[in-house]
Each structure stands twice: as C-alpha cells, then as structure tokens.
Design an enzyme around this catalytic site. Sequence first.
Site, mmCIF file in Angstrom:
data_model
loop_
_atom_site.group_PDB
_atom_site.id
_atom_site.type_symbol
_atom_site.label_atom_id
_atom_site.label_comp_id
_atom_site.label_asym_id
_atom_site.label_seq_id
_atom_site.Cartn_x
_atom_site.Cartn_y
_atom_site.Cartn_z
ATOM 1 N N HIS A 123 106.846 88.756 141.510
ATOM 2 C CA HIS A 123 108.096 89.436 141.173
ATOM 3 C C HIS A 123 108.098 90.731 141.970
ATOM 4 O O HIS A 123 107.045 91.301 142.206
ATOM 5 C CB HIS A 123 108.123 89.755 139.666
ATOM 6 C CG HIS A 123 109.308 90.589 139.258
ATOM 7 N ND1 HIS A 123 110.568 90.056 139.128
ATOM 8 C CD2 HIS A 123 109.421 91.907 138.962
ATOM 9 C CE1 HIS A 123 111.405 91.024 138.772
ATOM 10 N NE2 HIS A 123 110.734 92.148 138.661
ATOM 11 N N GLU B 194 92.096 91.298 140.065
ATOM 12 C CA GLU B 194 93.344 91.779 140.652
ATOM 13 C C GLU B 194 94.450 90.782 140.376
ATOM 14 O O GLU B 194 94.292 89.595 140.634
ATOM 15 C CB GLU B 194 93.181 91.964 142.160
ATOM 16 C CG GLU B 194 92.140 93.009 142.518
ATOM 17 C CD GLU B 194 91.957 93.119 144.016
ATOM 18 O OE1 GLU B 194 92.976 93.160 144.727
ATOM 19 O OE2 GLU B 194 90.805 93.149 144.466
ATOM 20 N N LYS C 74 86.494 82.481 148.593
ATOM 21 C CA LYS C 74 85.813 82.184 149.849
ATOM 22 C C LYS C 74 86.099 83.276 150.862
ATOM 23 O O LYS C 74 87.021 84.061 150.692
ATOM 24 C CB LYS C 74 86.192 80.812 150.381
ATOM 25 C CG LYS C 74 87.679 80.582 150.601
ATOM 26 C CD LYS C 74 87.853 79.174 151.215
ATOM 27 C CE LYS C 74 89.270 78.940 151.679
ATOM 28 N NZ LYS C 74 90.113 78.312 150.647
ATOM 29 N N PHE D 255 87.108 84.645 154.660
ATOM 30 C CA PHE D 255 88.055 84.221 155.690
ATOM 31 C C PHE D 255 87.700 84.886 157.007
ATOM 32 O O PHE D 255 87.181 85.983 157.033
ATOM 33 C CB PHE D 255 89.482 84.601 155.275
ATOM 34 C CG PHE D 255 89.942 83.815 154.080
ATOM 35 C CD1 PHE D 255 90.491 82.548 154.227
ATOM 36 C CD2 PHE D 255 89.798 84.330 152.808
ATOM 37 C CE1 PHE D 255 90.896 81.811 153.130
ATOM 38 C CE2 PHE D 255 90.194 83.602 151.698
ATOM 39 C CZ PHE D 255 90.751 82.333 151.860
ATOM 40 N N THR E 201 98.797 94.122 144.433
ATOM 41 C CA THR E 201 98.089 93.655 143.251
ATOM 42 C C THR E 201 97.909 94.790 142.267
ATOM 43 O O THR E 201 97.850 95.956 142.654
ATOM 44 C CB THR E 201 96.690 93.098 143.599
ATOM 45 O OG1 THR E 201 95.942 94.123 144.271
ATOM 46 C CG2 THR E 201 96.769 91.864 144.465
ATOM 47 N N GLY F 113 93.645 100.704 142.781
ATOM 48 C CA GLY F 113 92.574 99.880 143.336
ATOM 49 C C GLY F 113 92.168 100.408 144.693
ATOM 50 O O GLY F 113 92.120 101.604 144.926
#
Length: 157
Positions: free
Chosen positions: A86, A81, A109, A111, A29, A17
């Site tokens: 774990h 994502e 949203k 931030f 992720t 990613g």
Amino acid sequence: GAMRHLPYFCRGEVVKGFGRGSKELGIPTANFSEQVVESFPPDISTGIYYGWACVGNGDVHKMVLSIGWNPFYKNIKKSVETHIIHTFKEDFYGEILSIVIVGYIRPEKNFDSLDALISAIQEDIEEAKRQLDLPEHLKLKEDNFFHLPEGKIVNNH
C-alpha cells in the site's frame, strides 16, 4: 519450523531501520524494535512470509515480511521487516504496527546483485497478493486483533 507458529500475531512500535528499503530498493519496509524481534519464537524459520498489516487504527493491508539476517547486507542482528502493499503518504515511525503472519513464501537467500534482490521481492509481493486472496487467508483480515480499542495503551499488548 516455518508453519508451526502460524498464524502469528504481533504488534509493536515502528522504529527507524537501516534506511535501505526505500532508498536502495524502492520498497519501503517498517522495522520493529529489537524487543519485538526478540519476542518472536526463537525457532521460527528465517525467510519471507506474507500476511496482513495495520498501522495504528488504519485499514488492514496485505504485506510481505522478511525475518532474518538479510544475507545480502550481512547483518549481525536478526531483523523483522514488513513491507505493506500500500502506498502511504508519509512515514509512520513511532506508530503501532499490528501484523498477522499467515504463510511462508521462501527461505532467505543471498543475491548476486541489487537487481536480483529487487526482482525476487517483486515476485514475493505477487505471490503474497495471490495467497491473501484465498478465502481462508482473507478471513484473518477481519480479525479482532486489528481493532485496537480507542486510546488503549499498546506497549504491554
């Protein structure tokens, strides 16, 4: 449009990613390829979801999933994502990730800061853990979807 498609079953290869999850957020992720993202229902709401995830033929773990444009990072392509709750010893790029999206936590949203984003994600993780302990959600953990037949070609599901 958040709940109509749930539970949503999906699997695909894990690709690299933006490299932000682990490095900036401390929250690694797993990203699906564009083809997998494009196969999602077009009207599924963006936002944060929870569910179950399994890498290859490994164990099934709780997960939190974000679908959307990541307003904080102003992406131009939609991304999906998955943060698996774990700790894995190593990266699993190129592995097959199977997920079942069970429920919806909140809309996407923006931030004001990285810290605000991180604390929101921590709250999402706690909420996911609580929800997934409910009997109706727990039963999806045992779904046959997670049992890939040995040596099966998965690219064509």
